[in-house]
Design a protein around this motif. Structure first.
Motif, PDB file in Angstrom:
ATOM      1  N   LYS A   1     -25.735  -5.465   4.639  1.00  0.00           N
ATOM      2  CA  LYS A   1     -25.349  -5.631   6.042  1.00  0.00           C
ATOM      3  C   LYS A   1     -24.051  -4.864   6.319  1.00  0.00           C
ATOM      4  CE  LYS A   1     -24.723  -9.904   7.256  1.00  0.00           C
ATOM      5  NZ  LYS A   1     -25.018 -11.322   7.509  1.00  0.00           N
ATOM      6  N   MET A   2     -23.082  -4.964   5.394  1.00  0.00           N
ATOM      7  CA  MET A   2     -21.835  -4.225   5.578  1.00  0.00           C
ATOM      8  C   MET A   2     -22.100  -2.716   5.623  1.00  0.00           C
ATOM      9  SD  MET A   2     -18.439  -3.979   3.154  1.00  0.00           S
ATOM     10  CE  MET A   2     -19.240  -2.979   1.898  1.00  0.00           C
ATOM     11  N   HIS A   3     -22.948  -2.250   4.720  1.00  0.00           N
ATOM     12  CA  HIS A   3     -23.232  -0.807   4.720  1.00  0.00           C
ATOM     13  C   HIS A   3     -24.020  -0.394   5.964  1.00  0.00           C
ATOM     14  CE1 HIS A   3     -21.391   0.462   0.964  1.00  0.00           C
ATOM     15  NE2 HIS A   3     -21.659  -0.772   0.555  1.00  0.00           N
TER      16      HIS A   3
ATOM     17  N   PRO B   1       5.059   5.378   0.311  1.00  0.00           N
ATOM     18  CA  PRO B   1       5.444   4.620   1.513  1.00  0.00           C
ATOM     19  C   PRO B   1       4.805   3.229   1.566  1.00  0.00           C
ATOM     20  CG  PRO B   1       4.783   6.872   2.079  1.00  0.00           C
ATOM     21  CD  PRO B   1       4.457   6.686   0.630  1.00  0.00           C
ATOM     22  N   ARG B   2       3.544   3.138   1.117  1.00  0.00           N
ATOM     23  CA  ARG B   2       2.852   1.843   1.122  1.00  0.00           C
ATOM     24  C   ARG B   2       3.500   0.885   0.125  1.00  0.00           C
ATOM     25  NH1 ARG B   2      -3.573   2.017   0.291  1.00  0.00           N
ATOM     26  NH2 ARG B   2      -3.965  -0.176   0.776  1.00  0.00           N
ATOM     27  N   VAL B   3       3.905   1.417  -1.019  1.00  0.00           N
ATOM     28  CA  VAL B   3       4.565   0.604  -2.041  1.00  0.00           C
ATOM     29  C   VAL B   3       5.942   0.155  -1.531  1.00  0.00           C
ATOM     30  CG1 VAL B   3       5.671   0.775  -4.327  1.00  0.00           C
ATOM     31  CG2 VAL B   3       3.290   1.514  -4.018  1.00  0.00           C
TER      32      VAL B   3
ATOM     33  N   ALA C   1     -11.975   3.528   7.755  1.00  0.00           N
ATOM     34  CA  ALA C   1     -13.410   3.273   7.950  1.00  0.00           C
ATOM     35  C   ALA C   1     -13.644   1.963   8.692  1.00  0.00           C
ATOM     36  CB  ALA C   1     -14.113   3.258   6.587  1.00  0.00           C
ATOM     37  N   MET C   2     -12.813   0.958   8.421  1.00  0.00           N
ATOM     38  CA  MET C   2     -12.969  -0.326   9.125  1.00  0.00           C
ATOM     39  C   MET C   2     -12.682  -0.171  10.611  1.00  0.00           C
ATOM     40  SD  MET C   2     -11.280  -3.189   6.672  1.00  0.00           S
ATOM     41  CE  MET C   2     -11.529  -3.133   4.904  1.00  0.00           C
ATOM     42  N   GLU C   3     -11.691   0.640  10.937  1.00  0.00           N
ATOM     43  CA  GLU C   3     -11.365   0.863  12.353  1.00  0.00           C
ATOM     44  C   GLU C   3     -12.520   1.565  13.053  1.00  0.00           C
ATOM     45  OE1 GLU C   3      -8.906  -1.354  11.993  1.00  0.00           O
ATOM     46  OE2 GLU C   3      -8.203  -0.345  13.808  1.00  0.00           O
TER      47      GLU C   3
ATOM     48  N   ASP D   1     -19.282  -1.268  -2.846  1.00  0.00           N
ATOM     49  CA  ASP D   1     -18.167  -1.312  -1.904  1.00  0.00           C
ATOM     50  C   ASP D   1     -17.999   0.038  -1.209  1.00  0.00           C
ATOM     51  OD1 ASP D   1     -17.284  -4.084  -2.126  1.00  0.00           O
ATOM     52  OD2 ASP D   1     -17.134  -3.558  -4.240  1.00  0.00           O
ATOM     53  N   ALA D   2     -16.780   0.354  -0.782  1.00  0.00           N
ATOM     54  CA  ALA D   2     -16.560   1.594  -0.041  1.00  0.00           C
ATOM     55  C   ALA D   2     -16.420   2.770  -1.010  1.00  0.00           C
ATOM     56  CB  ALA D   2     -15.333   1.453   0.845  1.00  0.00           C
ATOM     57  N   GLY D   3     -17.469   3.004  -1.754  1.00  0.00           N
ATOM     58  CA  GLY D   3     -17.502   4.056  -2.749  1.00  0.00           C
ATOM     59  C   GLY D   3     -18.903   4.093  -3.344  1.00  0.00           C
TER      60      GLY D   3
ATOM     61  N   VAL E   1     -19.173 -11.583  -0.939  1.00  0.00           N
ATOM     62  CA  VAL E   1     -19.270 -11.642   0.531  1.00  0.00           C
ATOM     63  C   VAL E   1     -18.065 -10.830   1.000  1.00  0.00           C
ATOM     64  CG1 VAL E   1     -19.275 -13.120   2.576  1.00  0.00           C
ATOM     65  CG2 VAL E   1     -20.393 -13.899   0.470  1.00  0.00           C
ATOM     66  N   LYS E   2     -18.342  -9.734   1.695  1.00  0.00           N
ATOM     67  CA  LYS E   2     -17.338  -8.670   1.857  1.00  0.00           C
ATOM     68  C   LYS E   2     -16.374  -8.855   3.014  1.00  0.00           C
ATOM     69  CE  LYS E   2     -19.769  -5.982  -1.048  1.00  0.00           C
ATOM     70  NZ  LYS E   2     -19.292  -5.727  -2.412  1.00  0.00           N
ATOM     71  N   TYR E   3     -15.188  -8.331   2.796  1.00  0.00           N
ATOM     72  CA  TYR E   3     -14.195  -8.149   3.863  1.00  0.00           C
ATOM     73  C   TYR E   3     -14.436  -6.771   4.467  1.00  0.00           C
ATOM     74  CZ  TYR E   3      -9.527  -5.999   4.841  1.00  0.00           C
ATOM     75  OH  TYR E   3      -8.469  -5.281   5.346  1.00  0.00           O
TER      76      TYR E   3
ATOM     77  N   SER F   1      -8.938  -0.324  -6.906  1.00  0.00           N
ATOM     78  CA  SER F   1      -7.688  -0.133  -7.644  1.00  0.00           C
ATOM     79  C   SER F   1      -6.500  -0.594  -6.818  1.00  0.00           C
ATOM     80  CB  SER F   1      -7.515   1.327  -8.046  1.00  0.00           C
ATOM     81  OG  SER F   1      -7.520   2.135  -6.902  1.00  0.00           O
ATOM     82  N   SER F   2      -6.612  -0.534  -5.474  1.00  0.00           N
ATOM     83  CA  SER F   2      -5.477  -0.991  -4.667  1.00  0.00           C
ATOM     84  C   SER F   2      -5.339  -2.508  -4.773  1.00  0.00           C
ATOM     85  CB  SER F   2      -5.601  -0.547  -3.210  1.00  0.00           C
ATOM     86  OG  SER F   2      -6.720  -1.131  -2.611  1.00  0.00           O
ATOM     87  N   ALA F   3      -6.428  -3.203  -5.001  1.00  0.00           N
ATOM     88  CA  ALA F   3      -6.354  -4.669  -5.122  1.00  0.00           C
ATOM     89  C   ALA F   3      -5.552  -5.062  -6.352  1.00  0.00           C
ATOM     90  CB  ALA F   3      -7.752  -5.278  -5.178  1.00  0.00           C
TER      91      ALA F   3
END
Ligand code: DP6
Length: 320
Positions: free
Chosen positions: A234-236, A68-70, A187-189, A275-277, A14-16, A101-103
């Motif tokens: 639904k997310m897609h 920068p994110r790290v 993409a979420m924005e 997912d987003a890929g 169930v997706k975020y 991979s970011s997770a």
């Protein structure tokens, strides 16, 4: 001042998708995922007060783009006054291709940084710190079937069912190995700002979460399959109806989806999620793993297939 940790990616059933607070990276919706066993990221963090700045190597290469994110994540864990750090990341699977991979990276990073800095954050706090860097990373702090729920100004994350209590298999069909076209943050924005389906998506999420939680509680595979496929599509649909539209699938993704449909028609306990890929993840009963693997491996256009069970959450490595 040095520690190493390992974490695995997770796949949301169930997706975020969407944020309610971009500043603190809080999700608009809860989510439920499974943490994988055999794909992993190892993070080594060493704080050193003599360093002038942070550095990051990813799979042997300097990675200035991610740095920068790290660095922000290290600030969140150890405070702005911390010493600078040398961070080395190694993953045993393709990064930035919709395989979360970011997770695994940020889950491992917060655990390693917490130990290296001696900050002693609790598990729930580590999940929140990982989630600030990447929403889905909060779930990789935990193993098995994991639920992330919104709770006021933070997220509450917990294992619903341990990996060994319902040992499903995940077969990942790699249909393209390049980096994704649009990152999920952006993409979420775009979805929130432009998709006519976004509000309905957010509104309906709690019903899908209830259904998935009940299916996991009862270890009811067909019930979990139905809600996971519905939630994914639904997310897609939200993404497809955005402006500009975001279509992460390719022709092979659809071929794989059809292969899963054919297997289901043959009575094989399997369902898909994407997912987003462009990769398709087929979740199945272990008894069906060999058949699912063979079917996806021989689907036209599939570049490679990876098979994994479900695994544990992020943890420290004692061999440093
Ligand atoms: C489609 O966790 O990568 O995989 O918080 O912006 O880093 P950020 O997003 P991210 O998004 C994951 C989206 C998803 C669904 C999911 O894993 O729940």
């Amino acid at each position: 001042m040095r520690a190493a940790a390992r974490a695995q990616p997770n796949i949301a059933l169930v997706k975020y998708w969407g944020k309610r607070d971009t500043e603190r990276n809080l999700p608009a919706v809860g989510s439920i995922s499974i943490t994988l066993a055999d794909l992993s990221t190892t993070m080594r963090v060493e704080f050193d007060e003599t360093l002038a700045g942070d550095s990051l190597r990813v799979n042997g290469q300097p990675s200035d783009a991610m740095l920068p994110r790290v660095s922000r994540c290290l600030d969140a864990v150890a405070g702005q006054e911390r010493s600078r750090a040398t961070v080395v990341s190694e993953s045993n699977f393709p990064i930035a291709a919709g395989l979360a991979s970011s997770a695994s990276a940020f889950a491992a990073l917060v655990v390693a940084a917490d130990a290296a800095a001696g900050t002693g954050h609790g598990r729930e706090q580590l999940a929140n710190l990982a989630g600030m860097a990447s929403g889905s990373a909060a779930r990789s702090i935990y193993g098995g079937f994991v639920e992330l729920a919104n709770a006021g100004d933070h997220v509450a994350v917990a294992t619903l069912c341990a990996a060994e209590d319902w040992p499903l298999t995940v077969v990942v069909a790699i249909t393209a190995s390049g980096p994704k076209v649009v990152g999920s943050t952006q993409a979420m924005e775009t979805s929130r700002d432009t998709s006519p389906f976004y509000a309905r998506w957010v509104e309906q999420q709690s019903a899908d979460l209830d259904e998935a939680r009940a299916a996991i509680g009862a270890q009811d595979f067909p019930r979990l399959a139905a809600v996971a496929e519905h939630n994914c599509l639904k997310m897609h649909s939200v993404m497809w109806a955005s402006r500009p539209p975001m279509v992460y699938w390719n022709a092979t993704t659809l071929e794989c989806m059809e292969a899963v449909r054919d297997m289901q028609a043959d009575g094989i306990p399997v369902f898909f999620t994407i997912d987003a890929g462009p990769q398709l993840k087929a979740v199945c009963d272990p008894s069906a793993a060999a058949a699912v693997r063979e079917r996806l491996e021989t689907t036209a256009g599939v570049e490679a297939v990876m098979v994994t069970g479900l695994g544990e959450g992020a943890r420290l490595l004692t061999d440093g």
